[in-house]
Motif scaffolding. Sequence first.
Motif, mmCIF file in Angstrom:
data_model
loop_
_atom_site.group_PDB
_atom_site.id
_atom_site.type_symbol
_atom_site.label_atom_id
_atom_site.label_comp_id
_atom_site.label_asym_id
_atom_site.label_seq_id
_atom_site.Cartn_x
_atom_site.Cartn_y
_atom_site.Cartn_z
ATOM 1 N N SER A 154 0.842 -1.191 0.000
ATOM 2 C CA SER A 154 0.000 0.000 0.000
ATOM 3 C C SER A 154 0.875 1.238 0.000
ATOM 4 O O SER A 154 2.033 1.197 0.423
ATOM 5 C CB SER A 154 -0.931 0.029 1.218
ATOM 6 O OG SER A 154 -0.194 0.183 2.412
ATOM 7 N N ALA A 155 0.300 2.345 -0.461
ATOM 8 C CA ALA A 155 1.016 3.617 -0.454
ATOM 9 C C ALA A 155 1.054 4.224 0.938
ATOM 10 O O ALA A 155 1.939 5.010 1.259
ATOM 11 C CB ALA A 155 0.356 4.592 -1.431
ATOM 12 N N LYS A 156 0.063 3.862 1.748
ATOM 13 C CA LYS A 156 -0.004 4.343 3.128
ATOM 14 C C LYS A 156 -0.523 3.204 3.997
ATOM 15 O O LYS A 156 -1.545 2.600 3.685
ATOM 16 C CB LYS A 156 -0.938 5.552 3.232
ATOM 17 C CG LYS A 156 -1.074 6.101 4.636
ATOM 18 C CD LYS A 156 -1.993 7.315 4.676
ATOM 19 C CE LYS A 156 -2.131 7.855 6.089
ATOM 20 N NZ LYS A 156 -2.995 9.060 6.143
ATOM 21 N N THR A 157 0.180 2.928 5.084
ATOM 22 C CA THR A 157 -0.258 1.880 5.999
ATOM 23 C C THR A 157 -1.533 2.336 6.699
ATOM 24 O O THR A 157 -1.548 3.390 7.344
ATOM 25 C CB THR A 157 0.830 1.571 7.031
ATOM 26 O OG1 THR A 157 2.006 1.105 6.345
ATOM 27 C CG2 THR A 157 0.379 0.514 8.019
ATOM 28 N N SER A 158 -2.572 1.558 6.569
ATOM 29 C CA SER A 158 -3.862 1.929 7.159
ATOM 30 C C SER A 158 -3.829 1.785 8.675
ATOM 31 O O SER A 158 -2.968 1.093 9.247
ATOM 32 C CB SER A 158 -4.968 1.040 6.590
ATOM 33 O OG SER A 158 -4.842 -0.289 7.084
ATOM 34 N N GLY A 255 4.700 3.606 7.179
ATOM 35 C CA GLY A 255 4.641 3.750 5.736
ATOM 36 C C GLY A 255 3.589 4.761 5.280
ATOM 37 O O GLY A 255 2.415 4.643 5.617
ATOM 38 N N ASP A 256 4.020 5.755 4.518
ATOM 39 C CA ASP A 256 3.107 6.785 4.003
ATOM 40 C C ASP A 256 3.874 7.620 2.981
ATOM 41 O O ASP A 256 4.728 8.428 3.348
ATOM 42 C CB ASP A 256 2.609 7.666 5.146
ATOM 43 C CG ASP A 256 1.639 8.756 4.699
ATOM 44 O OD1 ASP A 256 1.429 8.907 3.469
ATOM 45 O OD2 ASP A 256 1.100 9.459 5.567
ATOM 46 N N VAL A 257 3.570 7.447 1.698
ATOM 47 C CA VAL A 257 4.309 8.182 0.666
ATOM 48 C C VAL A 257 4.065 9.677 0.747
ATOM 49 O O VAL A 257 4.815 10.474 0.179
ATOM 50 C CB VAL A 257 3.978 7.666 -0.750
ATOM 51 C CG1 VAL A 257 4.440 6.223 -0.932
ATOM 52 C CG2 VAL A 257 2.488 7.816 -1.072
ATOM 53 N N GLU A 264 3.458 17.393 1.263
ATOM 54 C CA GLU A 264 2.662 18.029 2.307
ATOM 55 C C GLU A 264 1.872 17.022 3.147
ATOM 56 O O GLU A 264 0.785 17.317 3.640
ATOM 57 C CB GLU A 264 1.718 19.068 1.683
ATOM 58 C CG GLU A 264 2.461 20.142 0.895
ATOM 59 C CD GLU A 264 1.536 21.012 0.072
ATOM 60 O OE1 GLU A 264 0.320 20.722 0.034
ATOM 61 O OE2 GLU A 264 2.026 21.964 -0.543
ATOM 62 N N GLY A 265 2.422 15.813 3.293
ATOM 63 C CA GLY A 265 1.759 14.808 4.101
ATOM 64 C C GLY A 265 0.540 14.174 3.453
ATOM 65 O O GLY A 265 -0.197 13.435 4.109
ATOM 66 N N ASP A 266 0.338 14.422 2.161
ATOM 67 C CA ASP A 266 -0.863 13.945 1.463
ATOM 68 C C ASP A 266 -0.492 12.814 0.505
ATOM 69 O O ASP A 266 0.082 13.056 -0.560
ATOM 70 C CB ASP A 266 -1.503 15.102 0.700
ATOM 71 C CG ASP A 266 -2.837 14.740 0.065
ATOM 72 O OD1 ASP A 266 -3.183 13.538 0.034
ATOM 73 O OD2 ASP A 266 -3.529 15.661 -0.414
#
Length: 341
Positions: A154-158, A255-257, A264-266
């Motif tokens: 995933s692009a961001k760990t939920s 994890g968070d692209v 900007e954290g998005d």
Amino acid sequence: MPDAYDSTGIEYYNIPSFTFISGVTKPIKVAYHSFNPSSKKTALIPTCYAGRINETLNFTSGALKDYHVIVVAMLGNGESSAPSNDPDFPADYSLRYQDCINSQYQLVTDHLGIKSLDAVIGFSMGGQQAYYWAVMHGFGPEPFVKNVIPICGSAKTSGHNYAFLEGPISALTTSHDYHGGKYKEYGAPATQGMRAFGSAYCAWLTSPEWFRQELWKEMSAKTLVDWIHPPAGESGFEIWDAEDILTMGRMWQAGDVGTIAGNEGDYKKALGNITARVMVMPSKTDQYFVVEDGEAETKYLKNGRFSPIPTIWGHIGGGGANPVDTKWMDEEISQFLKEGL
């Protein structure tokens, strides 16, 4: 009994001065295995959580048979620099995916002299690294990496994924032989802690239907109890160093692209900036990198394709556990790469 470590073909690239995003600068090593180095097309495959280089599904007999394939160990896994082989490795769990990609980029460009990558393919934490590669080096009119395939990542760990990991991590860190992180001072590995970690982890690897069909029998477990509590010496996690497992686990949770500079954290903005072709390949029955997350992420990609694996093998269906799923993935990847030529 877990297989003995296979070091066949593994090489090391030493970086004398590497700066982690935490600010720490120190020497590190990056372990890798290079297949078919004379091939003109190139593909990079990072390792997964609790995965070794020579255990990694590499598609070199199928979709990538005409590629120079580099399988690289992520930092923290014990083949590349990690707490288990480097006493000065950052001990505060500050390792991040950006560090892995920066070290891999230096390996590919400075050491191997590769000018661009035709593909980055990864499973699980390797899939998250593939996403980071896409955001960090897969943008612009001529991206460094042209095709990216995150498998069961995933692009961001939920939040749900984060919470799942906290269970086995807590089983390890509260075990008596972990000794509050001081197990090395006692001269013995945290074996019981790692066994507890594996027992807490095992229900999440596959799917309820997999359990209903008692498919643990295809994984050399005679009974459900053997799957949950393997005999001493036969748990796959027993061979791992506890701090390596924790270092990688905390990186997974972070994890968070969107945290990559300029986004900007998005994570949605980060995905929207990717110009490389991306085939998002979750497992339909993955219990932590759930298929719905992959479908949602695909919508933010300029050149994205959603191709879920039709399997009841859950997460490990994307890692080569089931030959039927592996054949399906190989065919999908082959077709995707051919279309991008």
